[in-house]
Design a protein around this motif. Structure first.
Motif, mmCIF file in Angstrom:
data_model
loop_
_atom_site.group_PDB
_atom_site.id
_atom_site.type_symbol
_atom_site.label_atom_id
_atom_site.label_comp_id
_atom_site.label_asym_id
_atom_site.label_seq_id
_atom_site.Cartn_x
_atom_site.Cartn_y
_atom_site.Cartn_z
ATOM 1 N N PRO A 696 -8.522 -54.911 20.291
ATOM 2 C CA PRO A 696 -8.938 -53.526 20.572
ATOM 3 C C PRO A 696 -7.952 -52.481 20.047
ATOM 4 N N GLY A 697 -6.657 -52.694 20.252
ATOM 5 C CA GLY A 697 -5.674 -51.729 19.767
ATOM 6 C C GLY A 697 -5.603 -51.687 18.254
ATOM 7 N N ALA A 698 -5.783 -52.855 17.609
ATOM 8 C CA ALA A 698 -5.751 -52.898 16.148
ATOM 9 C C ALA A 698 -6.916 -52.119 15.549
ATOM 10 N N LEU A 699 -8.106 -52.349 16.085
ATOM 11 C CA LEU A 699 -9.281 -51.643 15.573
ATOM 12 C C LEU A 699 -9.202 -50.155 15.869
ATOM 13 N N HIS A 700 -8.724 -49.803 17.051
ATOM 14 C CA HIS A 700 -8.606 -48.400 17.447
ATOM 15 C C HIS A 700 -7.658 -47.650 16.506
ATOM 16 N N ALA A 701 -6.526 -48.278 16.193
ATOM 17 C CA ALA A 701 -5.572 -47.649 15.284
ATOM 18 C C ALA A 701 -6.154 -47.510 13.883
ATOM 19 N N ALA A 702 -6.838 -48.550 13.410
ATOM 20 C CA ALA A 702 -7.462 -48.479 12.082
ATOM 21 C C ALA A 702 -8.530 -47.394 12.044
ATOM 22 N N GLN A 703 -9.292 -47.262 13.124
ATOM 23 C CA GLN A 703 -10.333 -46.225 13.189
ATOM 24 C C GLN A 703 -9.725 -44.832 13.093
ATOM 25 N N HIS A 704 -8.671 -44.563 13.862
ATOM 26 C CA HIS A 704 -8.031 -43.239 13.821
ATOM 27 C C HIS A 704 -7.544 -42.904 12.423
ATOM 28 N N ALA A 705 -6.850 -43.842 11.810
ATOM 29 C CA ALA A 705 -6.303 -43.576 10.480
ATOM 30 C C ALA A 705 -7.408 -43.416 9.453
ATOM 31 N N ALA A 706 -8.481 -44.212 9.577
ATOM 32 C CA ALA A 706 -9.593 -44.108 8.623
ATOM 33 C C ALA A 706 -10.272 -42.759 8.723
ATOM 34 N N ILE A 707 -10.452 -42.244 9.934
ATOM 35 C CA ILE A 707 -11.030 -40.916 10.098
ATOM 36 C C ILE A 707 -10.131 -39.873 9.446
ATOM 37 N N GLY A 708 -8.828 -40.003 9.662
ATOM 38 C CA GLY A 708 -7.902 -39.037 9.085
ATOM 39 C C GLY A 708 -7.880 -39.036 7.573
ATOM 40 N N LEU A 709 -8.156 -40.188 6.950
ATOM 41 C CA LEU A 709 -8.083 -40.300 5.489
ATOM 42 C C LEU A 709 -9.419 -40.116 4.785
ATOM 43 N N GLY A 794 -2.569 -50.416 18.055
ATOM 44 C CA GLY A 794 -1.720 -51.457 17.482
ATOM 45 C C GLY A 794 -1.484 -51.198 16.016
ATOM 46 N N LYS A 795 -0.365 -50.568 15.706
ATOM 47 C CA LYS A 795 -0.108 -50.158 14.324
ATOM 48 C C LYS A 795 -0.011 -51.351 13.371
ATOM 49 N N ALA A 796 0.866 -52.302 13.674
ATOM 50 C CA ALA A 796 1.068 -53.442 12.768
ATOM 51 C C ALA A 796 -0.206 -54.258 12.630
ATOM 52 N N ASP A 797 -0.928 -54.449 13.736
ATOM 53 C CA ASP A 797 -2.165 -55.223 13.669
ATOM 54 C C ASP A 797 -3.260 -54.480 12.905
ATOM 55 N N ALA A 798 -3.223 -53.140 12.919
ATOM 56 C CA ALA A 798 -4.194 -52.381 12.132
ATOM 57 C C ALA A 798 -4.030 -52.671 10.648
ATOM 58 N N VAL A 799 -2.790 -52.807 10.194
ATOM 59 C CA VAL A 799 -2.546 -53.158 8.794
ATOM 60 C C VAL A 799 -3.132 -54.536 8.493
ATOM 61 N N ARG A 800 -2.971 -55.484 9.427
ATOM 62 C CA ARG A 800 -3.518 -56.831 9.222
ATOM 63 C C ARG A 800 -5.054 -56.793 9.160
ATOM 64 N N VAL A 801 -5.669 -55.993 10.029
ATOM 65 C CA VAL A 801 -7.130 -55.857 9.994
ATOM 66 C C VAL A 801 -7.591 -55.335 8.636
ATOM 67 N N LEU A 802 -6.948 -54.280 8.165
ATOM 68 C CA LEU A 802 -7.359 -53.683 6.897
ATOM 69 C C LEU A 802 -7.056 -54.604 5.718
ATOM 70 N N ASP A 803 -6.007 -55.424 5.828
ATOM 71 C CA ASP A 803 -5.742 -56.406 4.779
ATOM 72 C C ASP A 803 -6.905 -57.403 4.671
ATOM 73 N N VAL A 804 -7.425 -57.829 5.814
ATOM 74 C CA VAL A 804 -8.565 -58.750 5.798
ATOM 75 C C VAL A 804 -9.772 -58.080 5.134
ATOM 76 N N VAL A 805 -10.034 -56.826 5.499
ATOM 77 C CA VAL A 805 -11.177 -56.109 4.940
ATOM 78 C C VAL A 805 -11.026 -55.956 3.436
ATOM 79 N N LEU A 806 -9.860 -55.501 2.988
ATOM 80 C CA LEU A 806 -9.658 -55.225 1.567
ATOM 81 C C LEU A 806 -9.618 -56.499 0.738
ATOM 82 N N THR A 807 -9.142 -57.587 1.314
ATOM 83 C CA THR A 807 -9.120 -58.862 0.600
ATOM 84 C C THR A 807 -10.529 -59.359 0.306
ATOM 85 N N ASN A 808 -11.451 -59.079 1.205
ATOM 86 C CA ASN A 808 -12.793 -59.626 1.068
ATOM 87 C C ASN A 808 -13.806 -58.687 0.424
ATOM 88 N N LEU A 809 -13.598 -57.375 0.523
ATOM 89 C CA LEU A 809 -14.541 -56.453 -0.108
ATOM 90 C C LEU A 809 -14.459 -56.581 -1.622
#
Length: 827
Positions: A696-709, A794-809
């Protein structure tokens, strides 16, 4: 950018030579002084230092834009001597090459869009054919449309100042007294208005405007880059409704033209001809080569310094940056004290008031009375207040002004030396438009972008190539949005029955389907001669998507109207208990009557500010398109969003300490819109090192940053969009991050995010990874609008989540998605 001494400003035909300023300060010299420690006044405990006591230069990058000479062209042969003489009296001896070219296109009957830099004299490009025609044909008329009343009023001053006989210019907007309106309809030949008044006042009463519409020769659409999203989609249909009525009246003139020529003026923008075609539905010729001179500009990127110590409201040691508002206020005060005429752009109404108020107090401490040379300017002020501020700024009575983007557009601001931009304005088009407000003729100007503690701002001040090395964005709008198309077809039918020819005018096949739905809903009636509006009144349609009438802010003790707030912001800005600022005076809201569109307030100066908190839920309605990338899925589709402001925090001014959280009883709001979302399989997250409890914290952090960017790839800012993340969404049955358009039916932002997903999410991942904080901060994953108090993250885990997404897209097929672009700087 500034013009030479013989050329007009972008929204005026007044030459800088007509201004007699005193000694011109050195704006760039201010920057050198500001970069030295201790030069600016500080509040107690706010020394300019980093936590270890060292000094950190706030300037992350300085871009020097060299001066550029201009290229003139001869006057077109059809320009009357009377107009040439009037312009010469204003210091305009010859047009710039792009002005003459655009004017020739329009005069020959071709629709044209002029998309050149700020201060390049776009106004002369449309005034030449328009005024020449009015002088040559005593029956011709011209309609001018501006997105703001201030810009229309400024243009009225410019045209009136030329003293041309028979032109009879007049403003027709919500501030026009009723006694003058009949005269304008019958006698004015150059009518200046805005899309809202065209929509609500002119087109529904087209019979009363028949004389004007029958002779309409030119329609000028100024600052057309501002018509984006839902607002732009509405305006596109309003212009089609205008075309429809003018063609009807023009057909009543045997041998007359089919309709008026459209001349559009835009800031430098991507694909201006495409955007202009979407707005007007007509083939449009672009003029983009800027031949006007430009003075040298120093453009600095400024990151406010870190404050020592821990956050006041927590026990952690997350580094906190000095507020961009306080930083802007100090820079504005210092500039005014040095005699540098400065405009500070601030994102919000409240922020503009805070910056002006803080600067005034600082100046009064230095030189009593100097604080009166600074003021705030924003939407929501009464008409007489806005006009007085505009006059004071133009005449030099004010040295400093803190403004929302209400003054971003082409209002004549001759004589400004510097511009402070408090927070990235959302698009590069707006950034360059705001920066271009500075500069006296031929002299150096200063522009400073002051970063907020926000992911996008942080990214930009550390990646100057994303600011200076890229072309500006293309305008995003979607006239096929059903929440726009349906109401606009009802408006058109209420003005005159729709015919099969109108189906093509408004969009073709999608229009036929929408008409069938409107007939089924009982809003229109189908007859052999067309589609008819069934209700006795006219449709109530809000162009700006604000959901109804503005909320009047009224002082309870006196009944005095202080200003207005749009309905969409009222739950956040004027909820019971909220602190409301107006011209430096603070008020506390006693009651918010949503049905009566009124907020009652009383004057009070609390030592706290208020911050509303919102909860959101989301349901997937349908999927328009998707990518199956193994453990990752990327989707775009329709969603239902339910949101409710449930409480607000009171935070102590200065320290940010949370005093308490108070509940609110406000109604929930429903939104059918468009979202982009990605899903990630739990197994892939575990394999990447993300513990299930931390998802939950990893996705939440990724969501905030994605909205900002997201504004990196779409013409929006974070306040145009929303988001939601969950470790297991009921509709996707997987960990999911949603980002959705904050407008009914969508505004095109989610679709753009889907198309540019790798670019968008790649920049998001890089920003989070590069941030120097340990666990997350406002510069990377914390959000100022989070309804959950930025917890969990979860800042560090957000990077891991996005790494998974970018590796597969998959890699993008369309090269247009790439972020880097070697195109020349548009400023």
């Amino acid at each position: 950018m500034p013009t030479s001494a013989h050329q007009c400003e972008s929204a005026n035909v007044t030459s800088p030579a007509t201004v007699t300023p005193g000694p011109v300060p050195d704006p760039a010299g201010l920057l050198r002084r500001w970069r030295s420690a201790g030069q600016l006044p500080r509040q107690a405990g706010e020394a300019r230092s980093v936590p270890d006591g060292g000094w950190s230069d706030p300037v992350t990058h300085v871009e020097r834009l060299p001066a550029r000479p201009g290229t003139t062209a001869p006057w077109p042969a059809w320009v009357p001597d009377q107009l040439r003489d009037a312009l010469a009296g204003r210091g305009v001896r010859e047009p710039w090459q792009h002005q003459a070219y655009a004017a020739e296109l329009a005069h020959s009957g071709r629709h044209v869009v002029v998309a050149t830099g700020t201060g390049s004299g776009k106004s002369l490009a449309y005034l030449l054919p328009a005024l020449s025609t009015l002088l040559a044909d005593p029956r011709a008329t011209v309609l001018y449309l501006a997105p703001t009343k201030a810009l229309a009023a400024d243009q009225l001053r410019a045209v009136t100042g030329l003293g041309l006989d028979g032109v009879r210019p007049a403003c027709y907007d919500g501030d026009t007294p009723q006694a003058e309106r009949a005269w304008i309809r019958q006698h004015a030949r150059f009518v200046l208005t805005n899309p809202d008044m065209l929509h609500r006042g002119i087109l529904p009463g087209h019979n009363a405007w028949s004389h004007f519409l029958r002779r309409l020769t030119y329609v000028i659409v100024d600052e057309c880059h501002s018509y984006r999203g839902v607002f732009g989609s509405h305006v596109a249909h309003v212009l089609r409704r205008l075309r429809r009525q003018t063609e009807r009246y023009h057909r009543a003139r045997p041998g007359g033209p089919a309709g008026p020529v459209f001349i559009l003026a835009s800031a430098t923008s991507g694909e201006p001809a495409r955007a202009a075609r979407q707005l007007t539905g007509l083939p449009v010729e672009p003029v983009t080569e800027d031949s006007a001179p430009r003075g040298a500009v120093t453009f600095a990127l400024w990151e406010p310094p870190l404050l020592p110590g821990a956050r006041a409201d927590t026990e952690d040691l997350t580094p906190v940056r000095r507020s961009a508002l306080r930083e802007s206020a100090d820079l504005l005060a210092d500039a005014v004290a040095a005699g540098v005429r400065t405009l500070a752009f601030v994102r919000s109404r409240r922020g503009a008031e805070v910056v002006a108020n803080t600067a005034r107090r600082a100046l009064e401490e230095v030189v009593p009375g100097l604080g009166t040379r600074v003021a705030a300017y924003r939407a929501g002020f009464l008409a007489e207040e806005r006009r007085a501020l505009e006059r004071s700024l133009i005449h030099g009575d004010l040295l400093g002004l803190a403004s929302t983007n209400a003054l971003e557009l082409g209002v004549d601001l001759v004589g400004l030396d510097a511009v402070l931009i408090c927070g990235y304005p959302g698009t590069r088009a707006s950034l360059w438009q705001q920066a271009g407000r500075a500069g006296r003729a031929g002299r150096e100007a200063l522009a400073v972008l002051i970063a907020r503690d926000d992911p996008l701002d942080t990214y930009l001040v550390h990646h100057p190539e994303a600011v200076f090395g890229r072309p500006v964005e293309a305008t995003v709008l979607d006239p096929t949005n059903p929440y726009v198309l349906g109401p606009q077809l009802c408006c058109a039918a209420a003005e005159a029955a729709l015919t099969p020819a109108d189906v093509e005018l408004f969009g073709g096949a999608v229009v036929k389907q929408t008409l069938d739905e409107l007939v089924a809903a009982g809003l229109l009636r189908r007859r052999p001669t067309g589609w008819y509006w069934t209700a006795p009144g006219r449709p109530d349609v809000d162009l700006r998507g604000e959901g109804g009438a503005p909320i009047n802010v009224v002082e309870a003790a006196t009944g005095r109207l202080l200003g207005t707030v749009d309905p969409g912001s009222s739950h956040f800005l004027v909820h019971p208990g909220a602190v409301y600022l107006h011209q430096g005076v603070s008020y506390v809201v006693d009651d918010l009557d949503l049905e009566g569109a009124c907020a009652l307030v009383h004057a009070e100066e609390p030592d706290w500010s208020t911050h509303a908190r919102e909860v959101t839920s989301l349901d997937v309605v349908s999927v328009r398109e998707y990518q199956d990338a193994g453990p990752v899925g990327l989707f775009v589709g329709d969603v239902d969003v339910t949101s409710q402001v449930v409480s607000y925090q009171r935070r102590r001014i200065g320290s940010g300490e949370v005093l308490d959280t108070r509940p609110l009883d406000l109604p929930a709001r429903q939104l059918r819109t468009v979202a982009v979302w990605f899903t990630v399989s739990p197994a892939s997250l575990t394999a990447a090192g993300v513990d299930p409890a931390e998802v939950p914290g990893a996705l939440h952090a990724a969501q905030h940053a994605a909205i900002g960017l997201l504004p990196l790839v779409a013409t929006c800012d974070r306040w145009d969009i929303g988001g939601l993340s969950t470790a297991s969404h009921a509709d996707t049955e997987a960990p999911t991050v949603f980002v959705y358009d904050g407008h009914p039916g969508g505004a095109g932002f989610a679709e753009r995010a889907y198309q540019a997903a790798r670019t968008w999410l790649g920049a998001t991942r890089d920003l989070i990874a590069a941030c120097g904080c340990d666990t997350g901060c406002p510069s990377c994953v914390q959000s100022p609008k989070c309804g959950n108090g930025n917890n969990p993250l979860g800042k560090a885990d957000a990077v891991r989540v996005l790494d998974v997404v970018l590796t597969n897209l998959p890699e993008p097929i369309d090269a247009a998605e790439t972020l880097a672009d070697p195109a020349a700087n548009p400023g």
